[in-house]
Design a protein around this motif. Structure first.
Motif, PDB file in Angstrom:
ATOM      1  N   UNK A  88       0.801  -1.220   0.000  1.00  0.00           N
ATOM      2  CA  UNK A  88       0.000   0.000   0.000  1.00  0.00           C
ATOM      3  C   UNK A  88       0.837   1.274   0.000  1.00  0.00           C
ATOM      4  N   UNK A  89       0.331   2.249  -0.716  1.00  0.00           N
ATOM      5  CA  UNK A  89       0.834   3.611  -0.591  1.00  0.00           C
ATOM      6  C   UNK A  89      -0.121   4.323   0.340  1.00  0.00           C
ATOM      7  N   UNK A  90       0.395   4.821   1.443  1.00  0.00           N
ATOM      8  CA  UNK A  90      -0.493   5.284   2.509  1.00  0.00           C
ATOM      9  C   UNK A  90      -1.535   6.317   2.082  1.00  0.00           C
ATOM     10  N   UNK A  91      -1.090   7.405   1.519  1.00  0.00           N
ATOM     11  CA  UNK A  91      -2.023   8.470   1.176  1.00  0.00           C
ATOM     12  C   UNK A  91      -3.124   7.971   0.246  1.00  0.00           C
ATOM     13  N   UNK A  92      -2.711   7.298  -0.783  1.00  0.00           N
ATOM     14  CA  UNK A  92      -3.672   6.817  -1.780  1.00  0.00           C
ATOM     15  C   UNK A  92      -4.582   5.743  -1.193  1.00  0.00           C
ATOM     16  N   UNK A  93      -4.034   4.903  -0.350  1.00  0.00           N
ATOM     17  CA  UNK A  93      -4.847   3.849   0.242  1.00  0.00           C
ATOM     18  C   UNK A  93      -5.984   4.480   1.039  1.00  0.00           C
ATOM     19  N   UNK A  94      -5.666   5.605   1.698  1.00  0.00           N
ATOM     20  CA  UNK A  94      -6.724   6.277   2.456  1.00  0.00           C
ATOM     21  C   UNK A  94      -7.754   6.883   1.520  1.00  0.00           C
TER      22      UNK A  94
END
Ligand SMILES: Nc1nc2c(ncn2[C@@H]2O[C@H](COP(=O)(O)OP(=O)(O)OP(=O)(O)O)[C@@H](O)[C@H]2O)c(=O)[nH]1
Ligand SMILES: [Mg+2]
Length: 428
Positions: free
Chosen positions: A410-416
């Motif tokens: 996961x890429x954190x920002x995008x996952x959110x």
């Protein structure tokens, strides 16, 4: 409206006595008046003023008519005469009437901290956006100070360079100023629209937004420049940067982020200025991650961090994920260094050191990369698969009858942002 400090060749360079009034209110505010006055010296010098001396008065309250005590006014007059001053700069905000009374009594140009900061911003503003925002802040400052004043508008409006908003086209009347304020607000509305569009475009590109924020002169622009080779202005002076600059940057894992440099903060930042700069500061609100840059070598480190945090709260960005960067560690004494935390939320940096730059990039990489998650998605659901590619990097892919099992880092920002659609397909 422009500041005219540098194009008044006929005008002599401002030579100023700085004045600070320490009232009970000031004491309660938690602002260290000694440091505040030191900062005023730096601000004045930044604005091109020659600082002759300073005087401090302790008093329970300010004087309604003179701001400082009547006796102190006479003292100021003597000192100013003796040193050949043409300006007095006050560290606290004055009312319009106080400015007028002092100007008449002392025959000096009277400027307060707010006006001085607005003046520096006016000198620095280069882009259309910056210029509009500063003018709006200057006029909003000026307008309430015009009330009941029948004459000599021009004296009041003048900043360091003697003119500021006062003399040129603004020596007309309040209606004129109100009209101009409305017009500027409309123009800022357009700026806002434009910025929103830019941000949406950036969002679509999927890049994570990282904002550099911090006290003025902490080293934000230096970090942007060192990491991206951006051609930004780096100066050992207050408010070197006015307009936000964004650059893309590749992290060690190959992932791109957008790094944005922003205007520096300072204590007692004029409220008008924050309001006027909202369009610009909105960049901070939109960031996925905030890098709070502090000058670790400053004796006022704690106070400066507090100022930044409270402005961030005011902007509604207080709750953002944040990494604190203790910059200028090379200038720290061993005792100072010892006090600086270093963990996942705190990083010591010398912006000019390549190893440290690498360390920062790795920290960003870790921060922006979550763990891995496995999704089971029906092979026919191309729409979901495309979402999946937005939220991270597909590590493995395995077919199981009608479904596909994807393991995603996961890429954190995008996952959110995009992950919720996939929530029900999560396996583990
Ligand atoms: N020694 C040392 N100097 C630094 C470091 N980082 C920045 N500087 C210096 O600090 C000064 C201010 O740097 P800037 O990058 O302009 O600071 P800023 O935070 O962008 O400041 P504003 O735009 O005014 O808000 C410059 O003279 C830089 O060269 C560092 O890690 N070590
Ligand atoms: Mg800067």
């Amino acid at each position: 409206m422009r500041n005219t400090t540098h194009d008044t060749s006929a005008e002599e360079r401002p030579r100023a006595v700085l004045v600070s009034l320490v009232t009970d209110d000031v004491k309660r505010s938690g602002i260290d008046p000694v440091y505040s006055l030191e900062e005023l010296v730096a601000l004045a010098e930044t604005a091109g003023v020659e600082v002759l001396t300073n005087m401090v008065q302790n008093r329970e309250k300010k004087d309604t008519k003179w701001f400082i005590g009547k006796g102190k006014v006479q003292e100021l007059k003597l000192i100013a005469d003796e040193l050949g001053a043409n300006t007095a700069i006050f560290d606290q905000e004055l009312s319009g009437a106080q400015v007028r009374n002092l100007e008449e009594e002392l025959d000096l140009k009277i400027i307060d901290r707010t006006q001085l900061i607005l003046d520096i911003f006016a000198q620095r503003a280069k882009t259309r956006e910056g210029i509009i925002q500063v003018e709006l802040a200057q006029l909003s400052y000026l307008l309430p100070r015009l009330s009941g004043q029948g004459r000599n508008l021009s004296r009041l409006g003048g900043g360091i360079g003697s003119r500021g908003p006062g003399e040129s086209k603004l020596e007309t009347d309040r209606r004129h100023i109100r009209g101009r304020i409305d017009e500027l607000k409309r123009q800022i509305g357009e700026v806002e629209k434009h910025r929103t569009m830019q941000r949406q475009r950036r969002k679509k590109s999927g890049a994570v937004q990282v904002a550099l924020v911090g006290y003025t002169n902490a080293g934000k622009s230096t970090i942007l420049r060192q990491l991206t080779n951006a051609d930004v202005y780096v100066q050992n002076q207050l408010f070197a940067t006015l307009d936000p600059t964004s650059r893309t940057l590749e992290l060690p894992g190959g992932r791109e982020i957008v790094l944005t440099d922003t205007v520096g903060f300072i204590q007692n930042l004029p409220h008008n200025l924050i309001a006027a700069f909202r369009a610009t500061l909105e960049e901070v609100n939109e960031a996925d991650l905030v890098l709070h840059v502090v000058d670790a070598s400053s004796d006022m480190l704690e106070d400066q961090m507090k100022v930044v945090e409270s402005i961030m709260e005011e902007l509604g960005a207080g709750g953002k994920p944040q990494i604190r960067i203790y910059n200028k560690k090379d200038l720290c004494t061993p005792e100072q260094l010892e006090l600086l935390p270093e963990d996942e939320h705190n990083l010591r940096l010398n912006a000019y050191d390549e190893k440290d730059q690498e360390k920062l990039l790795n920290r960003l990489q870790e921060e922006l990369t979550g763990g891995t998650v496995t999704y089971r998605i029906p092979a026919a659901r191309g729409d979901l698969t495309s979402q999946l590619y937005k939220i991270g990097e597909v590590v493995t892919q395995e077919f199981d009858e009608e479904d596909v099992l994807y393991e995603v880092r996961l890429h954190k920002g995008e996952a959110e942002k995009y992950g919720h659609l996939l929530e029900e397909y999560k396996v583990r």
